[in-house]
Design a protein around this motif. Structure first.
Motif, short mmCIF file in Angstrom:
data_model
loop_
_atom_site.label_atom_id
_atom_site.label_comp_id
_atom_site.label_asym_id
_atom_site.label_seq_id
_atom_site.Cartn_x
_atom_site.Cartn_y
_atom_site.Cartn_z
N CYS A 131 0.86 -1.18 0.00
CA CYS A 131 0.00 0.00 0.00
C CYS A 131 0.89 1.22 0.00
CB CYS A 131 -0.90 -0.01 1.22
SG CYS A 131 -2.00 1.40 1.34
N GLN A 132 0.67 2.10 -0.95
CA GLN A 132 1.45 3.34 -1.08
C GLN A 132 2.93 2.99 -1.19
OE1 GLN A 132 0.06 5.57 2.26
NE2 GLN A 132 -1.86 6.09 1.26
N GLU A 133 3.72 3.32 -0.21
CA GLU A 133 5.16 3.12 -0.29
C GLU A 133 5.67 2.05 0.66
OE1 GLU A 133 6.88 6.95 0.34
OE2 GLU A 133 5.97 7.78 -1.46
N ARG A 134 4.80 1.15 1.11
CA ARG A 134 5.18 0.17 2.12
C ARG A 134 4.72 -1.25 1.76
NH1 ARG A 134 7.62 3.44 5.00
NH2 ARG A 134 6.84 4.97 6.45
N LEU A 135 5.57 -2.19 2.16
CA LEU A 135 5.20 -3.60 2.19
C LEU A 135 5.02 -3.95 3.66
CD1 LEU A 135 4.91 -6.55 1.18
CD2 LEU A 135 7.42 -6.71 1.43
N ARG A 136 3.85 -4.45 4.00
CA ARG A 136 3.58 -4.90 5.36
C ARG A 136 3.56 -6.42 5.36
NH1 ARG A 136 1.03 -2.73 10.23
NH2 ARG A 136 0.02 -4.42 11.35
N ILE A 137 4.29 -7.01 6.27
CA ILE A 137 4.35 -8.45 6.45
C ILE A 137 3.79 -8.76 7.82
CG2 ILE A 137 5.87 -10.46 6.64
CD1 ILE A 137 7.91 -8.83 4.95
N GLU A 138 2.82 -9.66 7.87
CA GLU A 138 2.27 -10.10 9.15
C GLU A 138 2.35 -11.61 9.23
OE1 GLU A 138 -1.75 -8.80 9.64
OE2 GLU A 138 -1.18 -6.70 9.82
N VAL A 139 2.75 -12.09 10.39
CA VAL A 139 2.77 -13.53 10.65
C VAL A 139 1.95 -13.77 11.91
CG1 VAL A 139 4.19 -15.51 11.27
CG2 VAL A 139 4.96 -13.92 9.49
N ARG A 140 0.92 -14.59 11.76
CA ARG A 140 0.02 -14.93 12.87
C ARG A 140 0.32 -16.36 13.31
NH1 ARG A 140 -4.95 -13.09 14.61
NH2 ARG A 140 -5.06 -11.70 12.83
N ASP A 141 0.58 -16.51 14.59
CA ASP A 141 0.76 -17.84 15.15
C ASP A 141 -0.30 -18.07 16.22
OD1 ASP A 141 1.73 -16.81 17.68
OD2 ASP A 141 3.73 -16.63 16.80
N GLU A 142 -0.24 -19.20 16.87
CA GLU A 142 -1.23 -19.54 17.89
C GLU A 142 -0.64 -19.36 19.28
OE1 GLU A 142 -1.97 -23.50 16.50
OE2 GLU A 142 -3.29 -22.79 14.91
N GLY A 143 0.43 -18.61 19.37
CA GLY A 143 1.11 -18.42 20.64
C GLY A 143 0.63 -17.19 21.38
N GLY A 144 1.20 -16.98 22.50
CA GLY A 144 0.93 -15.81 23.31
C GLY A 144 2.22 -15.36 23.95
N GLY A 145 2.14 -14.32 24.66
CA GLY A 145 3.32 -13.86 25.38
C GLY A 145 4.08 -12.78 24.67
N HIS A 146 5.16 -12.40 25.27
CA HIS A 146 5.96 -11.25 24.87
C HIS A 146 6.95 -11.63 23.75
CE1 HIS A 146 7.81 -7.38 25.43
NE2 HIS A 146 8.98 -7.96 25.61
N VAL A 147 7.14 -10.73 22.80
CA VAL A 147 8.14 -10.89 21.75
C VAL A 147 9.03 -9.66 21.80
CG1 VAL A 147 8.54 -11.01 19.27
CG2 VAL A 147 6.56 -12.17 20.26
N ALA A 148 10.33 -9.88 21.96
CA ALA A 148 11.26 -8.75 21.98
C ALA A 148 12.65 -9.25 21.60
CB ALA A 148 11.30 -8.12 23.37
N PRO A 149 13.45 -8.38 21.02
CA PRO A 149 14.82 -8.78 20.71
C PRO A 149 15.59 -9.05 21.99
CG PRO A 149 14.34 -6.58 19.86
CD PRO A 149 13.15 -7.03 20.62
N ARG A 150 16.52 -9.95 21.93
CA ARG A 150 17.36 -10.19 23.09
C ARG A 150 18.79 -9.84 22.73
NH1 ARG A 150 20.08 -15.40 23.53
NH2 ARG A 150 19.65 -16.66 21.69
N GLU A 151 19.59 -9.65 23.73
CA GLU A 151 21.00 -9.33 23.52
C GLU A 151 21.76 -10.65 23.44
OE1 GLU A 151 22.36 -6.29 23.06
OE2 GLU A 151 20.32 -5.50 23.14
N ALA A 152 22.27 -10.95 22.25
CA ALA A 152 23.04 -12.18 22.07
C ALA A 152 24.51 -11.89 22.36
CB ALA A 152 22.88 -12.68 20.65
N ALA A 153 25.14 -12.81 23.05
CA ALA A 153 26.58 -12.70 23.30
C ALA A 153 27.33 -13.01 22.00
CB ALA A 153 26.99 -13.67 24.41
N ALA A 154 28.55 -12.57 21.91
CA ALA A 154 29.34 -12.75 20.69
C ALA A 154 29.45 -14.22 20.29
CB ALA A 154 30.74 -12.15 20.89
N GLU A 155 29.50 -15.12 21.26
CA GLU A 155 29.65 -16.54 20.95
C GLU A 155 28.32 -17.25 20.68
OE1 GLU A 155 29.33 -16.04 25.36
OE2 GLU A 155 30.57 -15.11 23.85
N ASP A 156 27.19 -16.58 20.90
CA ASP A 156 25.87 -17.18 20.66
C ASP A 156 25.64 -17.39 19.17
OD1 ASP A 156 25.35 -17.17 23.35
OD2 ASP A 156 24.01 -15.43 23.28
#
Length: 158
Positions: free
Chosen positions: A95-120
């Protein structure tokens, strides 16, 4: 780039008239397409192929397809690995100047980036999404409602 957790408009609709550009098209020129796959590890590659094929069909830039594949890989992988979902659904909207991607799952709870250590080996996916997306976020997350993880990519900032 900081993570943008916004509450955008409602998730994309599963219904609209089919247009001549492929996928679903409404009266305002918005192009939509959707698919669902079983929540198995093999579905991640299938999702990437479907998204790339649809964007090619719509005539969108190859670089956008590469970024969209990164986003869909992360979102599908998280749905498969971190939820008890039986199926995972994807919606695409241009739409207009954007591509929107949505993924729906059956889960719940929080989604957030985590800090990965260099060796992870894992743990950087949402950081990558944050780097390529104009904005992204999560809707829902109730125990029986499922969750929608979404990202918006600019069509022209490549």
């Amino acid at each position: 780039m900081p993570v943008a957790l916004h509450r955008p408009t409602a998730p994309l609709s599963d219904t609209a008239p089919v247009g001549d550009e492929g996928g679903v098209r409404d009266e305002g020129g918005v192009r939509r397409e959707g698919f669902d796959l079983p929540a198995h590890a093999s579905a991640v590659a299938q999702a990437r192929e479907k998204v790339c094929g649809q964007l090619r069909h719509w005539g969108l830039p190859e670089d956008l397809g590469d970024m969209a594949q990164l986003v869909i890989s992360e979102f599908f992988t998280n749905a498969v690995l971190h939820t008890d979902s039986g199926r995972v659904r994807c919606h695409l909207q241009v739409c207009q100047e954007r591509l929107r991607i949505e993924v729906r799952d059956e889960g719940g709870g929080h989604v957030a980036p985590r800090e990965a250590a260099a060796e992870d080996v894992n743990g950087r996916g949402l950081q990558l999404v944050s780097a390529v997306a104009e904005k992204w976020g999560v809707l829902g997350g109730g125990p029986h409602l499922g969750r929608v993880v979404w990202a918006e990519l600019s069509l022209f900032a490549l």
